[in-house]
Design a protein around this motif. Structure first.
Motif, PDB file in Angstrom:
ATOM      1  N   VAL A  71      41.563  61.740   7.335  1.00  0.00           N
ATOM      2  CA  VAL A  71      40.834  61.679   8.607  1.00  0.00           C
ATOM      3  C   VAL A  71      41.819  61.677   9.770  1.00  0.00           C
ATOM      4  N   ILE A  72      42.849  60.847   9.675  1.00  0.00           N
ATOM      5  CA  ILE A  72      43.860  60.768  10.740  1.00  0.00           C
ATOM      6  C   ILE A  72      44.558  62.123  10.897  1.00  0.00           C
ATOM      7  N   THR A  73      44.907  62.738   9.780  1.00  0.00           N
ATOM      8  CA  THR A  73      45.573  64.043   9.812  1.00  0.00           C
ATOM      9  C   THR A  73      44.695  65.098  10.484  1.00  0.00           C
ATOM     10  N   SER A  74      43.393  65.037  10.234  1.00  0.00           N
ATOM     11  CA  SER A  74      42.486  66.047  10.789  1.00  0.00           C
ATOM     12  C   SER A  74      42.341  65.955  12.309  1.00  0.00           C
ATOM     13  N   HIS A  75      42.767  64.849  12.905  1.00  0.00           N
ATOM     14  CA  HIS A  75      42.641  64.670  14.357  1.00  0.00           C
ATOM     15  C   HIS A  75      43.968  64.829  15.095  1.00  0.00           C
ATOM     16  N   GLN A  76      45.022  65.254  14.389  1.00  0.00           N
ATOM     17  CA  GLN A  76      46.299  65.419  15.077  1.00  0.00           C
ATOM     18  C   GLN A  76      46.176  66.500  16.145  1.00  0.00           C
ATOM     19  N   GLY A  77      46.882  66.294  17.238  1.00  0.00           N
ATOM     20  CA  GLY A  77      46.820  67.223  18.361  1.00  0.00           C
ATOM     21  C   GLY A  77      45.766  66.857  19.395  1.00  0.00           C
ATOM     22  N   GLU A  78      44.811  65.996  19.029  1.00  0.00           N
ATOM     23  CA  GLU A  78      43.801  65.539  19.985  1.00  0.00           C
ATOM     24  C   GLU A  78      44.414  64.454  20.880  1.00  0.00           C
ATOM     25  N   THR A  79      43.837  64.252  22.033  1.00  0.00           N
ATOM     26  CA  THR A  79      44.329  63.219  22.947  1.00  0.00           C
ATOM     27  C   THR A  79      43.597  61.908  22.689  1.00  0.00           C
ATOM     28  N   PHE A  80      44.383  60.860  22.525  1.00  0.00           N
ATOM     29  CA  PHE A  80      43.855  59.503  22.359  1.00  0.00           C
ATOM     30  C   PHE A  80      44.396  58.654  23.498  1.00  0.00           C
ATOM     31  N   TYR A  81      43.820  57.472  23.682  1.00  0.00           N
ATOM     32  CA  TYR A  81      44.240  56.584  24.766  1.00  0.00           C
ATOM     33  C   TYR A  81      44.469  55.175  24.235  1.00  0.00           C
ATOM     34  N   THR A  82      45.616  54.599  24.609  1.00  0.00           N
ATOM     35  CA  THR A  82      45.905  53.223  24.220  1.00  0.00           C
ATOM     36  C   THR A  82      44.975  52.287  24.987  1.00  0.00           C
ATOM     37  N   ALA A  83      44.998  51.016  24.611  1.00  0.00           N
ATOM     38  CA  ALA A  83      44.171  50.014  25.297  1.00  0.00           C
ATOM     39  C   ALA A  83      44.527  49.938  26.786  1.00  0.00           C
ATOM     40  N   LYS A  84      45.757  50.308  27.129  1.00  0.00           N
ATOM     41  CA  LYS A  84      46.180  50.298  28.529  1.00  0.00           C
ATOM     42  C   LYS A  84      45.871  51.622  29.226  1.00  0.00           C
ATOM     43  N   GLY A  85      45.205  52.531  28.513  1.00  0.00           N
ATOM     44  CA  GLY A  85      44.796  53.786  29.118  1.00  0.00           C
ATOM     45  C   GLY A  85      45.858  54.878  29.107  1.00  0.00           C
ATOM     46  N   LEU A  86      46.932  54.697  28.341  1.00  0.00           N
ATOM     47  CA  LEU A  86      47.982  55.701  28.278  1.00  0.00           C
ATOM     48  C   LEU A  86      47.612  56.796  27.280  1.00  0.00           C
ATOM     49  N   PRO A  87      47.618  58.058  27.715  1.00  0.00           N
ATOM     50  CA  PRO A  87      47.257  59.143  26.805  1.00  0.00           C
ATOM     51  C   PRO A  87      48.396  59.465  25.837  1.00  0.00           C
ATOM     52  N   PHE A  88      48.030  59.878  24.625  1.00  0.00           N
ATOM     53  CA  PHE A  88      49.032  60.339  23.670  1.00  0.00           C
ATOM     54  C   PHE A  88      48.392  61.292  22.680  1.00  0.00           C
ATOM     55  N   THR A  89      49.231  62.122  22.106  1.00  0.00           N
ATOM     56  CA  THR A  89      48.825  62.981  20.999  1.00  0.00           C
ATOM     57  C   THR A  89      49.789  62.696  19.860  1.00  0.00           C
ATOM     58  N   TYR A  90      49.480  63.200  18.689  1.00  0.00           N
ATOM     59  CA  TYR A  90      50.368  62.952  17.559  1.00  0.00           C
ATOM     60  C   TYR A  90      50.351  64.104  16.579  1.00  0.00           C
ATOM     61  N   THR A  91      51.387  64.114  15.749  1.00  0.00           N
ATOM     62  CA  THR A  91      51.470  65.056  14.638  1.00  0.00           C
ATOM     63  C   THR A  91      51.756  64.261  13.374  1.00  0.00           C
ATOM     64  N   ILE A  92      51.356  64.822  12.262  1.00  0.00           N
ATOM     65  CA  ILE A  92      51.599  64.210  10.959  1.00  0.00           C
ATOM     66  C   ILE A  92      52.578  65.097  10.204  1.00  0.00           C
ATOM     67  N   LYS A  93      53.619  64.478   9.657  1.00  0.00           N
ATOM     68  CA  LYS A  93      54.569  65.195   8.805  1.00  0.00           C
ATOM     69  C   LYS A  93      54.702  64.380   7.529  1.00  0.00           C
ATOM     70  N   GLY A  94      54.068  64.873   6.470  1.00  0.00           N
ATOM     71  CA  GLY A  94      54.081  64.128   5.207  1.00  0.00           C
ATOM     72  C   GLY A  94      53.316  62.833   5.362  1.00  0.00           C
ATOM     73  N   GLY A  95      53.994  61.730   5.105  1.00  0.00           N
ATOM     74  CA  GLY A  95      53.374  60.411   5.219  1.00  0.00           C
ATOM     75  C   GLY A  95      53.758  59.689   6.485  1.00  0.00           C
ATOM     76  N   GLU A  96      54.117  60.456   7.534  1.00  0.00           N
ATOM     77  CA  GLU A  96      54.542  59.831   8.784  1.00  0.00           C
ATOM     78  C   GLU A  96      53.766  60.368   9.976  1.00  0.00           C
ATOM     79  N   PHE A  97      53.515  59.471  10.903  1.00  0.00           N
ATOM     80  CA  PHE A  97      52.791  59.734  12.151  1.00  0.00           C
ATOM     81  C   PHE A  97      53.822  59.744  13.278  1.00  0.00           C
ATOM     82  N   PHE A  98      53.827  60.801  14.064  1.00  0.00           N
ATOM     83  CA  PHE A  98      54.747  60.899  15.195  1.00  0.00           C
ATOM     84  C   PHE A  98      53.949  61.063  16.480  1.00  0.00           C
ATOM     85  N   SER A  99      54.050  60.072  17.370  1.00  0.00           N
ATOM     86  CA  SER A  99      53.380  60.128  18.666  1.00  0.00           C
ATOM     87  C   SER A  99      54.299  60.809  19.669  1.00  0.00           C
ATOM     88  N   ASP A 100      53.714  61.481  20.652  1.00  0.00           N
ATOM     89  CA  ASP A 100      54.523  62.086  21.703  1.00  0.00           C
ATOM     90  C   ASP A 100      55.062  61.039  22.685  1.00  0.00           C
TER      91      ASP A 100
END
Length: 95
Positions: free
Chosen positions: A10-39
């Motif tokens: 599920v997490i992998t299927s949403h990579q590249g989408e924009t998410f927001y932290t509790a403080k309202g900071l936008p971020f996107t991410y990519t998955i490489k193997g078993g690791e999550f990389f935020s921008d």
């Protein structure tokens, strides 16, 4: 329904989408193997860390986890934001 077994898919299927932290900071991410990389972060967050946080939420029957710090895992602001926006966090109405 999201389970520990399909959580990473599920997490992998949403990579590249924009998410927001509790403080309202936008971020996107990519998955490489078993690791999550935020921008927004240099260090990766492992699949095991996501699963650990997921299990903590499942065990939190009293709904004490109401913010990222309560997860008490590395990368909690990102994990909490994703769980929140994907509907993985239990509803406060379920109490």
């Amino acid at each position: 329904m999201i389970t520990k077994d399909n959580l990473w898919d599920v997490i992998t299927s949403h990579q590249g989408e924009t998410f927001y932290t509790a403080k309202g900071l936008p971020f996107t991410y990519t998955i490489k193997g078993g690791e999550f990389f935020s921008d927004r972060k240099k260090k990766s967050i492992t699949r095991a860390t996501f699963e650990k946080a997921f299990l903590k939420l499942q065990e939190d029957t009293e709904h004490r986890i109401t913010g990222p710090k309560a997860l008490n895992v590395f990368g909690a602001p990102y994990i909490f934001a994703i769980f929140s926006q994907l509907g993985i966090l239990p509803s406060q109405d379920d109490t």
